[in-house]
Design a protein around this motif. Sequence first.
Motif, PDB file in Angstrom:
ATOM      1  N   GLN A  63       0.883  -1.698   0.057  1.00 22.04           N
ATOM      2  CA  GLN A  63      -0.039   0.376   0.124  1.00 22.04           C
ATOM      3  C   GLN A  63       0.997   1.263   0.098  1.00 22.04           C
ATOM      4  O   GLN A  63       0.468   2.824  -0.390  1.00 22.04           O
ATOM      5  N   SER A  64       2.172   1.267   0.153  1.00 24.75           N
ATOM      6  CA  SER A  64       3.199   2.419   0.505  1.00 24.75           C
ATOM      7  C   SER A  64       3.273   3.277  -0.633  1.00 24.75           C
ATOM      8  O   SER A  64       3.450   4.485  -0.448  1.00 24.75           O
ATOM      9  N   ALA A  65       3.195   2.659  -1.923  1.00 27.28           N
ATOM     10  CA  ALA A  65       3.222   2.986  -3.141  1.00 27.28           C
ATOM     11  C   ALA A  65       1.467   3.982  -3.269  1.00 27.28           C
ATOM     12  O   ALA A  65       1.685   5.766  -3.819  1.00 27.28           O
ATOM     13  N   ASN A  66       0.958   3.714  -3.137  1.00 31.66           N
ATOM     14  CA  ASN A  66      -0.801   4.135  -3.671  1.00 31.66           C
ATOM     15  C   ASN A  66      -0.704   5.064  -2.604  1.00 31.66           C
ATOM     16  O   ASN A  66      -1.157   6.407  -2.576  1.00 31.66           O
ATOM     17  N   LEU A  67       0.073   5.064  -1.291  1.00 38.04           N
ATOM     18  CA  LEU A  67      -0.656   6.012  -0.929  1.00 38.04           C
ATOM     19  C   LEU A  67       0.377   7.163  -0.697  1.00 38.04           C
ATOM     20  O   LEU A  67      -0.333   8.126   0.077  1.00 38.04           O
ATOM     21  N   ALA A  68       1.768   6.969  -1.117  1.00 33.99           N
ATOM     22  CA  ALA A  68       2.439   8.396  -1.735  1.00 33.99           C
ATOM     23  C   ALA A  68       2.014   8.996  -2.479  1.00 33.99           C
ATOM     24  O   ALA A  68       2.240   9.901  -2.451  1.00 33.99           O
ATOM     25  N   LEU A  69       1.533   8.500  -4.350  1.00 34.09           N
ATOM     26  CA  LEU A  69       0.881   9.054  -5.339  1.00 34.09           C
ATOM     27  C   LEU A  69      -0.357   9.815  -4.719  1.00 34.09           C
ATOM     28  O   LEU A  69      -0.323  10.735  -4.754  1.00 34.09           O
ATOM     29  N   ALA A  70      -0.946   9.377  -3.411  1.00 34.53           N
ATOM     30  CA  ALA A  70      -1.894  10.483  -3.055  1.00 34.53           C
ATOM     31  C   ALA A  70      -1.752  11.254  -2.073  1.00 34.53           C
ATOM     32  O   ALA A  70      -2.483  12.297  -2.624  1.00 34.53           O
ATOM     33  N   ALA A  71      -0.406  11.149  -1.328  1.00 39.65           N
ATOM     34  CA  ALA A  71       0.001  12.207  -0.656  1.00 39.65           C
ATOM     35  C   ALA A  71       0.763  13.787  -2.040  1.00 39.65           C
ATOM     36  O   ALA A  71       0.139  14.279  -1.886  1.00 39.65           O
ATOM     37  N   LEU A  72       1.181  12.770  -3.105  1.00 39.50           N
ATOM     38  CA  LEU A  72       1.751  13.413  -3.867  1.00 39.50           C
ATOM     39  C   LEU A  72       0.256  14.742  -4.039  1.00 39.50           C
ATOM     40  O   LEU A  72       0.266  15.886  -5.336  1.00 39.50           O
ATOM     41  N   ASP A  73      -0.760  13.385  -5.128  1.00 36.43           N
ATOM     42  CA  ASP A  73      -1.743  14.224  -5.431  1.00 36.43           C
ATOM     43  C   ASP A  73      -2.303  15.513  -4.563  1.00 36.43           C
ATOM     44  O   ASP A  73      -2.794  16.580  -4.647  1.00 36.43           O
ATOM     45  N   MET A  74      -2.439  14.899  -3.472  1.00 34.53           N
ATOM     46  CA  MET A  74      -3.043  15.894  -1.863  1.00 34.53           C
ATOM     47  C   MET A  74      -2.361  17.431  -2.280  1.00 34.53           C
ATOM     48  O   MET A  74      -2.637  18.499  -2.075  1.00 34.53           O
ATOM     49  N   VAL A  75      -0.274  17.201  -2.262  1.00 40.09           N
ATOM     50  CA  VAL A  75       0.546  18.582  -2.561  1.00 40.09           C
ATOM     51  C   VAL A  75       0.233  18.702  -3.400  1.00 40.09           C
ATOM     52  O   VAL A  75       0.024  20.341  -4.017  1.00 40.09           O
ATOM     53  N   GLN A  76      -0.614  18.282  -4.685  1.00 38.68           N
ATOM     54  CA  GLN A  76      -0.258  19.178  -6.203  1.00 38.68           C
ATOM     55  C   GLN A  76      -1.498  19.939  -6.032  1.00 38.68           C
ATOM     56  O   GLN A  76      -1.935  21.601  -6.846  1.00 38.68           O
ATOM     57  N   ALA A  77      -2.313  19.310  -5.624  1.00 37.41           N
ATOM     58  CA  ALA A  77      -4.128  19.735  -5.699  1.00 37.41           C
ATOM     59  C   ALA A  77      -3.687  21.464  -5.216  1.00 37.41           C
ATOM     60  O   ALA A  77      -4.019  22.621  -5.164  1.00 37.41           O
ATOM     61  N   MET A  78      -2.991  21.692  -4.131  1.00 32.58           N
ATOM     62  CA  MET A  78      -2.908  22.601  -3.057  1.00 32.58           C
ATOM     63  C   MET A  78      -1.792  23.109  -3.590  1.00 32.58           C
ATOM     64  O   MET A  78      -2.190  24.854  -3.743  1.00 32.58           O
ATOM     65  N   ARG A  79      -0.828  23.163  -4.601  1.00 29.74           N
ATOM     66  CA  ARG A  79      -0.018  23.986  -5.549  1.00 29.74           C
ATOM     67  C   ARG A  79      -1.426  24.614  -6.585  1.00 29.74           C
ATOM     68  O   ARG A  79      -0.617  25.580  -6.886  1.00 29.74           O
ATOM     69  N   VAL A  80      -2.270  23.808  -6.823  1.00 23.44           N
ATOM     70  CA  VAL A  80      -2.788  24.706  -7.635  1.00 23.44           C
ATOM     71  C   VAL A  80      -3.796  25.676  -6.843  1.00 23.44           C
ATOM     72  O   VAL A  80      -4.048  26.185  -8.240  1.00 23.44           O
ATOM     73  N   ALA A  81      -4.047  25.421  -6.614  1.00 24.46           N
ATOM     74  CA  ALA A  81      -5.362  26.219  -5.530  1.00 24.46           C
ATOM     75  C   ALA A  81      -4.735  27.332  -5.342  1.00 24.46           C
ATOM     76  O   ALA A  81      -4.749  28.859  -4.902  1.00 24.46           O
ATOM     77  N   ARG A  82      -2.801  27.479  -4.135  1.00 20.96           N
ATOM     78  CA  ARG A  82      -2.483  27.986  -3.833  1.00 20.96           C
ATOM     79  C   ARG A  82      -1.957  29.724  -4.348  1.00 20.96           C
ATOM     80  O   ARG A  82      -1.531  28.986  -5.624  1.00 20.96           O
ATOM     81  N   ARG A  83      -1.674  30.679  -4.657  1.00 23.32           N
ATOM     82  CA  ARG A  83      -0.970  31.690  -5.156  1.00 23.32           C
ATOM     83  C   ARG A  83       0.545  31.978  -4.819  1.00 23.32           C
ATOM     84  O   ARG A  83       1.338  32.067  -5.470  1.00 23.32           O
ATOM     85  N   GLU A  84       0.613  31.668  -3.173  1.00 21.80           N
ATOM     86  CA  GLU A  84       1.748  32.542  -2.684  1.00 21.80           C
ATOM     87  C   GLU A  84       2.465  31.200  -2.175  1.00 21.80           C
ATOM     88  O   GLU A  84       1.965  30.200  -2.600  1.00 21.80           O
ATOM     89  N   GLY A  85       3.743  31.269  -2.194  1.00 27.51           N
ATOM     90  CA  GLY A  85       4.753  30.291  -2.286  1.00 27.51           C
ATOM     91  C   GLY A  85       3.925  28.856  -0.392  1.00 27.51           C
ATOM     92  O   GLY A  85       3.449  29.357   0.168  1.00 27.51           O
TER      93      GLY A  85
END
Length: 164
Positions: A63-85
């Motif tokens: 399950q670790s790879a799928n969990l890591a991918l979900a964490a990456l998806d969460m980061v990416q979704a946040m990066r798309v929404a934020r304007r600041e660093g």
Amino acid sequence: MTDHPCSAPDHGNDLPVAGAGLDRSELQVLTVLRYFLQSFTYPASQAWMTAFQVAGRHFPAEQSANLALAALDMVQAMRVARREGFRFSNPECPGCRQVMSGDERQLMGALAAARRGQRSRAHTHALILCEGNDVQPFLEATNILARRMARATQTSERVTAPSS
């Protein structure tokens, strides 16, 4: 406010990780998230590979790879929404990794709330984190990660449960 043992500046809303109220799984995911963030900030570091290694050490292998991918998806979704660093602590520095930035507190607050079924609290953290922008993609990614963490935790508890 907290003192950084490595003399990194305190930005006024830092918090010791030990006082953040995160469980063991959340602490491991925080480390995974930090390595993904480091990989975006310093692409040559290829820290994304370390993110997968950390997940592999602390969550069931299947399950670790799928969990890591979900964490990456969460980061990416946040990066798309934020304007600041996004300010995060260096996972490689023994002093910095003991401190959560204000941004990390919102990120982990949203995840912890999602894991505990606290939808309103997760939404509040998401609104702050995403700077009032559309939070729906971020919340969806956060809920997927929360579900994968629940499965991984259940699996590891079954594996480590003493036999009677």
